[in-house]
Enzyme design. Structure first.
Site, PDB file in Angstrom:
ATOM      1  N   GLU A  90       0.866  -1.193   0.000  1.00  9.18           N
ATOM      2  CA  GLU A  90       0.000   0.000   0.000  1.00  9.18           C
ATOM      3  C   GLU A  90       0.898   1.237   0.000  1.00  9.18           C
ATOM      4  OE1 GLU A  90      -2.552  -0.758   3.356  1.00  9.18           O
ATOM      5  OE2 GLU A  90      -3.198  -2.669   2.516  1.00  9.18           O
TER       6      GLU A  90
ATOM      7  N   HIS B 244      -3.844   3.513   4.951  1.00  6.99           N
ATOM      8  CA  HIS B 244      -3.767   2.294   4.141  1.00  6.99           C
ATOM      9  C   HIS B 244      -4.382   2.538   2.770  1.00  6.99           C
ATOM     10  CE1 HIS B 244      -3.055  -0.752   7.481  1.00  6.99           C
ATOM     11  NE2 HIS B 244      -3.229   0.380   8.133  1.00  6.99           N
TER      12      HIS B 244
ATOM     13  N   GLU C 101      -8.600   4.109   4.679  1.00  8.82           N
ATOM     14  CA  GLU C 101      -8.408   3.412   3.399  1.00  8.82           C
ATOM     15  C   GLU C 101      -8.538   4.464   2.308  1.00  8.82           C
ATOM     16  OE1 GLU C 101      -7.569   0.283   3.229  1.00  8.82           O
ATOM     17  OE2 GLU C 101      -8.061  -0.415   5.255  1.00  8.82           O
TER      18      GLU C 101
HETATM   19 ZN   LIG Z   1      -3.594  -2.011   4.769  1.00  9.83          ZN
END
Ligand SMILES: [Zn+2]
Length: 336
Positions: A54, A145, A215
């Site tokens: 990531e 992330h 995210e």
């Molecule tokens: Zn992650």
């Protein structure tokens, strides 16, 4: 000057430290762990690269450190910058032996010794040292992330919350936290009461930090990231550490979508299989009774009228979470 190069072992500590500007009191605590002292009521942990594939948030933090060193930005508050998993970043894979983001809250002591267990212990010590140095009113931890798959809300956060009564007790703090996430361009928030041993959960439960796992779009290899997609979020983080008002540049944010966790499905057999397409987007909605996953001796179905799927992954290790389902969270008092 590159925080990434040092983290990945392409610069020695001495070479890296020699490049850090002398007017700042940066301290390099370990590869991927960089401390910047500061004053004031806020202390900030910014982490990325807990999963080695990531890459975009790692580039964001590297750029912020670069801009601090060039005096383009002047941080006001104490910051701890963390690039989480050097070895996995080097190998461009999610993890080496086991998922690092399940080993916090001391859980690293309960698994057999491995790269991730050592790293979780080091990161926990670093965060403890930081929050002991800066035991401020407003501790924050943004753990950044990217997701493995597409999402109906590409930029979302998982925010740990304790029990229902605590959530109402901390209502003002939660409202300010949600407002910050919205200003950062986050579109949806999952309020999770699960004790998940994630990095952000540890900061929340151990230090009372406003913490979130963010995210930020889909995980891509280093060179494939379009960093313009992350400029807005980067600018928001800069506004946080400099205590400047965030310039929203005329962008209007839609109301945050709030969700709570309906079901957590743990893979207990090797034949655990998802009953939907492998590339189904996060937050895809299923109706009551629909089959979501199965394994020998067990079926997993939608229980509520509707549930949205999150983080489906049949390839996780046995005993790990293979799927979450969500329902919309309705509480007018929490967030208006
Ligand atoms: Zn992650």
């Amino acid at each position: 000057m590159s925080f990434i190069e040092f983290t990945l072992g392409k610069l020695t500590k001495a070479e890296f430290v020699a490049q850090l500007p002398k007017h700042l009191a940066f301290e390099c605590w370990a590869p991927g762990v960089l401390y910047l002292p500061g004053e004031g009521p806020v202390s900030l942990v910014l982490s990325a690269g807990i999963h080695g594939n990531e890459t975009a948030p790692v580039l964001v933090l590297d750029e912020i450190v670069k801009q601090i060193c060039r005096r383009q930005i002047v941080p006001k508050y104490a910051c701890l910058f963390i690039l989480g998993h050097p070895q996995a970043l080097l190998e461009a894979r999610r993890y080496c032996d086991t998922n690092l983001n399940r080993l916090f809250c001391g859980y690293h002591q309960k698994v057999k010794p491995c790269i991730e267990a050592n790293r979780a212990a080091l990161l926990e010590q670093s965060v403890k040292r930081f929050f002991q140095l800066h035991d401020t009113h407003k501790k924050q931890h943004w753990d950044c992330h990217c997701a493995i798959r597409d999402a109906i809300y590409p930029r979302f956060a998982v925010v740990p919350v304790a029990q229902e009564q605590d959530m109402h007790h901390c209502q003002r703090s939660m409202a300010s936290h949600l407002s910050m996430l919205q200003q950062a361009g986050i579109q949806a928030v999952v309020l999770s009461k699960l004790a998940t041993h994630t990095f952000s959960y540890a900061s929340y439960i151990q230090y009372g930090a406003q913490a979130a796992t963010l995210e930020l779009g889909k995980a891509l290899p280093w060179a494939q990231n379009n960093m313009l997609d992350h400029q807005y979020f980067q600018d928001y983080l800069i506004s946080l550490i400099t205590s400047n008002t965030h310039d929203a540049r005329g962008e209007t944010h839609s109301r945050l979508r709030l969700f709570s966790v309906a079901q957590q499905m743990i893979k207990s057999r090797d034949d655990f299989t998802l009953a939907f397409a492998a590339d189904m987007a996060n937050f895809s909605c299923f109706g009551q009774g629909e089959l979501l996953a199965y394994e020998t001796g067990r079926e997993y179905r939608v229980k509520e009228k509707q549930e949205m799927v999150l983080f489906p992954n049949a390839k996780v290790e046995r005993g790990a979470r293979a799927l979450l389902t969500l329902t919309p969270y309705h509480d007018k008092g929490l967030y208006d």
